[in-house]
Design a protein around this motif. Sequence first.
Motif, short mmCIF file in Angstrom:
data_model
loop_
_atom_site.label_atom_id
_atom_site.label_comp_id
_atom_site.label_asym_id
_atom_site.label_seq_id
_atom_site.Cartn_x
_atom_site.Cartn_y
_atom_site.Cartn_z
N GLY A 87 -6.41 -1.83 10.92
CA GLY A 87 -7.47 -1.01 10.36
C GLY A 87 -7.06 -0.25 9.11
N ALA A 88 -5.82 -0.40 8.70
CA ALA A 88 -5.34 0.33 7.52
C ALA A 88 -6.09 -0.12 6.27
CB ALA A 88 -3.85 0.09 7.34
N ILE A 89 -6.21 0.81 5.36
CA ILE A 89 -6.79 0.52 4.05
C ILE A 89 -5.66 0.68 3.05
CG2 ILE A 89 -8.42 1.30 2.29
CD1 ILE A 89 -10.05 2.53 4.63
N THR A 90 -5.46 -0.34 2.24
CA THR A 90 -4.41 -0.24 1.23
C THR A 90 -5.04 -0.41 -0.15
OG1 THR A 90 -3.88 -2.60 1.36
CG2 THR A 90 -2.65 -1.11 2.80
N ILE A 91 -4.45 0.26 -1.09
CA ILE A 91 -5.00 0.29 -2.44
C ILE A 91 -4.03 -0.42 -3.38
CG2 ILE A 91 -5.66 1.81 -4.34
CD1 ILE A 91 -6.14 3.95 -2.09
N LEU A 92 -4.54 -1.34 -4.15
CA LEU A 92 -3.73 -2.04 -5.14
C LEU A 92 -4.46 -1.88 -6.48
CD1 LEU A 92 -1.26 -3.80 -5.68
CD2 LEU A 92 -2.67 -5.80 -5.20
N PRO A 93 -3.92 -1.04 -7.36
CA PRO A 93 -4.60 -0.83 -8.64
C PRO A 93 -4.74 -2.13 -9.42
CG PRO A 93 -2.78 0.71 -8.36
CD PRO A 93 -2.68 -0.29 -7.26
N LYS A 94 -5.84 -2.22 -10.17
CA LYS A 94 -6.06 -3.38 -11.03
C LYS A 94 -4.99 -3.36 -12.12
CE LYS A 94 -9.41 -5.68 -13.94
NZ LYS A 94 -10.73 -5.66 -14.52
N ARG A 95 -4.42 -4.51 -12.38
CA ARG A 95 -3.38 -4.61 -13.40
C ARG A 95 -3.85 -5.56 -14.49
NH1 ARG A 95 1.98 -4.39 -9.69
NH2 ARG A 95 1.08 -2.95 -8.21
#
Length: 153
Positions: A87-95
């Motif tokens: 259920g974790a939410i992870t954030i990966l910034p747009k590169r």
Amino acid sequence: MLSGVCIAQSLKIPREPRPGEFDKIVLRLLETPNARAVIMFANEDDIRRILDAAKRNNLTGHFLWVGSDSWGSKISPVLHQERVAEGAITILPKRASVDAFDRYFKSRSLSNNRRNVWFAEFWEENFVCKLGMHGKRPGSPKKCTGRKQHMYY
């Protein structure tokens, strides 16, 4: 408090954590019973150890984890402890590439980049060589020539 969101605690992971440190952190998170979301900006090893501490303390499913890109793009933080991370939410910034910067950076060499104090170390690391007596790579097998051979990006 901003728009119904409050930060209940702000905890720091020590640079060199002692045994049991991650268990203490997880137990401190429990001190605020209504706070269940945990936002983590940490390296993948520390994320793994926090999740492991939550699992060890029978807190699987208790927290909602929000993780930075140190976690979101890798499997290693959750490997063999998927249930506690479920259920974790992870954030990966747009590169995105910046063509002008790429052209500038690729044009740099030892002779035209004296202002950047880290460039020599970068050069040694990329070309696996040593820049004279004061180089940063002790015992490197070859001396840096200053010529570009292969730049790894």
